[in-house]
Design a protein around this motif. Structure first.
Motif, PDB file in Angstrom:
ATOM      1  N   ILE A  51      44.287  32.417  52.642  1.00 39.48           N
ATOM      2  CA  ILE A  51      45.363  33.253  52.116  1.00 39.48           C
ATOM      3  C   ILE A  51      44.792  34.654  51.877  1.00 39.48           C
ATOM      4  O   ILE A  51      43.718  34.807  51.293  1.00 39.48           O
ATOM      5  N   VAL A  52      45.509  35.666  52.382  1.00 38.08           N
ATOM      6  CA  VAL A  52      45.117  37.075  52.214  1.00 38.08           C
ATOM      7  C   VAL A  52      46.225  37.746  51.428  1.00 38.08           C
ATOM      8  O   VAL A  52      47.367  37.828  51.901  1.00 38.08           O
ATOM      9  N   THR A  53      45.914  38.242  50.226  1.00 38.79           N
ATOM     10  CA  THR A  53      46.972  38.784  49.368  1.00 38.79           C
ATOM     11  C   THR A  53      46.621  40.153  48.806  1.00 38.79           C
ATOM     12  O   THR A  53      45.454  40.478  48.575  1.00 38.79           O
ATOM     13  N   ASP A  54      47.694  40.908  48.601  1.00 36.50           N
ATOM     14  CA  ASP A  54      47.581  42.172  47.873  1.00 36.50           C
ATOM     15  C   ASP A  54      47.442  41.843  46.388  1.00 36.50           C
ATOM     16  O   ASP A  54      47.793  40.740  45.937  1.00 36.50           O
ATOM     17  N   GLY A  62      48.669  39.605  42.367  1.00 39.41           N
ATOM     18  CA  GLY A  62      47.749  38.844  43.212  1.00 39.41           C
ATOM     19  C   GLY A  62      46.816  37.939  42.442  1.00 39.41           C
ATOM     20  O   GLY A  62      46.508  36.818  42.885  1.00 39.41           O
ATOM     21  N   LEU A  63      46.350  38.400  41.276  1.00 43.45           N
ATOM     22  CA  LEU A  63      45.435  37.581  40.478  1.00 43.45           C
ATOM     23  C   LEU A  63      46.101  36.288  40.019  1.00 43.45           C
ATOM     24  O   LEU A  63      45.514  35.202  40.104  1.00 43.45           O
ATOM     25  N   VAL A  80      41.210  38.978  49.265  1.00 43.32           N
ATOM     26  CA  VAL A  80      42.029  40.044  48.686  1.00 43.32           C
ATOM     27  C   VAL A  80      42.047  41.240  49.634  1.00 43.32           C
ATOM     28  O   VAL A  80      40.998  41.644  50.147  1.00 43.32           O
ATOM     29  N   LEU A  81      43.248  41.765  49.868  1.00 44.42           N
ATOM     30  CA  LEU A  81      43.432  42.976  50.681  1.00 44.42           C
ATOM     31  C   LEU A  81      44.227  43.954  49.831  1.00 44.42           C
ATOM     32  O   LEU A  81      45.438  43.797  49.664  1.00 44.42           O
ATOM     33  N   SER A  82      43.560  44.952  49.244  1.00 42.57           N
ATOM     34  CA  SER A  82      44.243  45.790  48.264  1.00 42.57           C
ATOM     35  C   SER A  82      43.664  47.190  48.228  1.00 42.57           C
ATOM     36  O   SER A  82      42.484  47.409  48.494  1.00 42.57           O
ATOM     37  N   ILE A  99      37.075  34.644  44.794  1.00 43.95           N
ATOM     38  CA  ILE A  99      37.435  35.316  46.043  1.00 43.95           C
ATOM     39  C   ILE A  99      36.294  35.223  47.053  1.00 43.95           C
ATOM     40  O   ILE A  99      35.129  35.410  46.724  1.00 43.95           O
ATOM     41  N   PHE A 100      36.668  34.935  48.292  1.00 43.68           N
ATOM     42  CA  PHE A 100      35.681  34.870  49.367  1.00 43.68           C
ATOM     43  C   PHE A 100      35.268  36.285  49.797  1.00 43.68           C
ATOM     44  O   PHE A 100      34.084  36.578  49.947  1.00 43.68           O
TER      45      PHE A 100
END
Length: 347
Positions: A51-54, A62-63, A80-82, A99-100
């Motif tokens: 899963i890639v989330t803002d 996102g958290l 995380v993509l932010s 987070i990876f």
């Protein structure tokens, strides 16, 4: 193997559109969600590798999303993509969401986004392979333990059978010695009868040896009854009084052997012999089988009765090893019935 699935979450539609264009030719299956709630709904019906989330999203950030994913889908790799790069918030996200990778906006597809997603997929696949290997090893370990346990139980059973066989042999040799000691004082007719009794003992002993080592198997009531009747040349009629179909586990071959030999040593063969079977469940979970063979229509000469007594004595001696017993019932001094009792485990 099914393709990996990757879920992208961002409240900005233009960001999702850009990601869609970048990943459209990748080997994994991309899914897209515009909010944390939508992401969780999609995850209910799909198993996601990544899963890639803002981080900064309305209602559910996102958290919060990553903490839920960590709890409900621990295998899914979290990225995380932010554009929100405040150090303290990044550390909280990394520590609480495990987070990876953390990718900052703006990102480049070839140098950042695609390589990180592939690394996350590889990491997920390694987890699956590891868990599969662990499960397989655990299953094999249990199987080996069961095999070793069965082998030890078989060895213990064979040792016990040898000790029991020794006792049976001592009994037979004692019988033969008595026969040799008294045969000289008997008439020719009496010697013939004595030889027949020895023959009965020999038949029982050799038949028992032939069915060693003991085979412990399972039988339903109807299957056991059918097997006994077949071995008695279909002359035995067994009535299951309790009408209950039970499944038992034990040395059924020895029980069948007793019926077969008893049938063949009866003095005259009736067309049909009645036998009642009563099955009683014991408080310890075992089952007691009580077979009653009706002999009221037989006329027994002393010699025939002695043969039956010798056979029952030997059956009892051997059968004690398997919790089986044989007894003769008399009514007004006339032989009326043979009882075969067996306490056995229920499956």
């Amino acid at each position: 193997m099914n393709p990996n699935k990757v879920l992208f979450v961002d409240d900005e539609s233009n960001v999702l559109s850009a990601i869609r264009r970048v990943v459209q030719d990748e080997k994994y299956m991309p899914f897209f969600a515009g909010s944390g709630a939508e992401a969780l709904t999609i995850m209910e019906d799909n198993e996601f590798s990544v899963i890639v989330t803002d981080m900064r999203m309305p209602v559910m950030d996102g958290l919060t999303l990553l903490k839920i994913v960590k709890e409900q889908y621990p295998r899914t790799v979290r990225v995380v993509l932010s554009g929100f790069t405040q150090l303290s918030q990044m550390l909280v996200t990394i520590n609480q969401g495990e987070i990876f990778k953390f990718i900052t906006k703006p990102w480049t597809a070839s140098d950042e986004l695609l390589p990180v997603i592939q690394q996350a997929i590889d990491y997920y696949n390694l987890q699956i392979e590891r868990d599969t290997l662990t499960d397989n090893l655990a299953a094999k370990n249990i199987a080996y333990q069961n095999i070793f346990k069965a082998m030890e139980e078989k060895k213990a059973q064979e040792k016990s059978e040898l000790r029991h066989l020794y006792k049976i042999s001592v009994l037979l040799f004692s019988l033969w010695k008595k026969n040799i000691a008294i045969v000289a004082d008997k008439s020719a007719d009496q010697q013939i009868r004595q030889d027949e009794i020895i023959h009965i003992a020999e038949v029982i002993y050799l038949t028992y040896l032939n069915q060693l080592p003991t085979i412990i198997n399972s039988r339903t009531s109807s299957a056991l009854i059918s097997e006994i009747i077949t071995n008695c040349d279909n002359h035995l009629v067994i009535n299951n009084i309790s009408k209950e179909e039970l499944k038992t586990k034990g040395n059924h071959n020895y029980l069948v052997m007793m019926f077969k030999i008893l049938w063949h040593i009866l003095p005259e063969k009736q067309e049909k012999i009645n036998c009642n079977l009563v099955q009683n469940k014991q408080s310890d979970g075992r089952v007691k089988l009580d077979f009653s063979i009706d002999l009221k229509d037989y006329i027994f000469a002393p010699h025939d009765e002695n043969q039956l007594k010798i056979a029952c004595a030997l059956f009892n001696k051997i059968g004690a090893f398997y919790n089986m017993g044989v007894s003769l019932e008399y009514v007004e001094k006339e032989l009326s019935c043979v009882h075969i009792n067996w306490e056995i485990s229920e499956v």
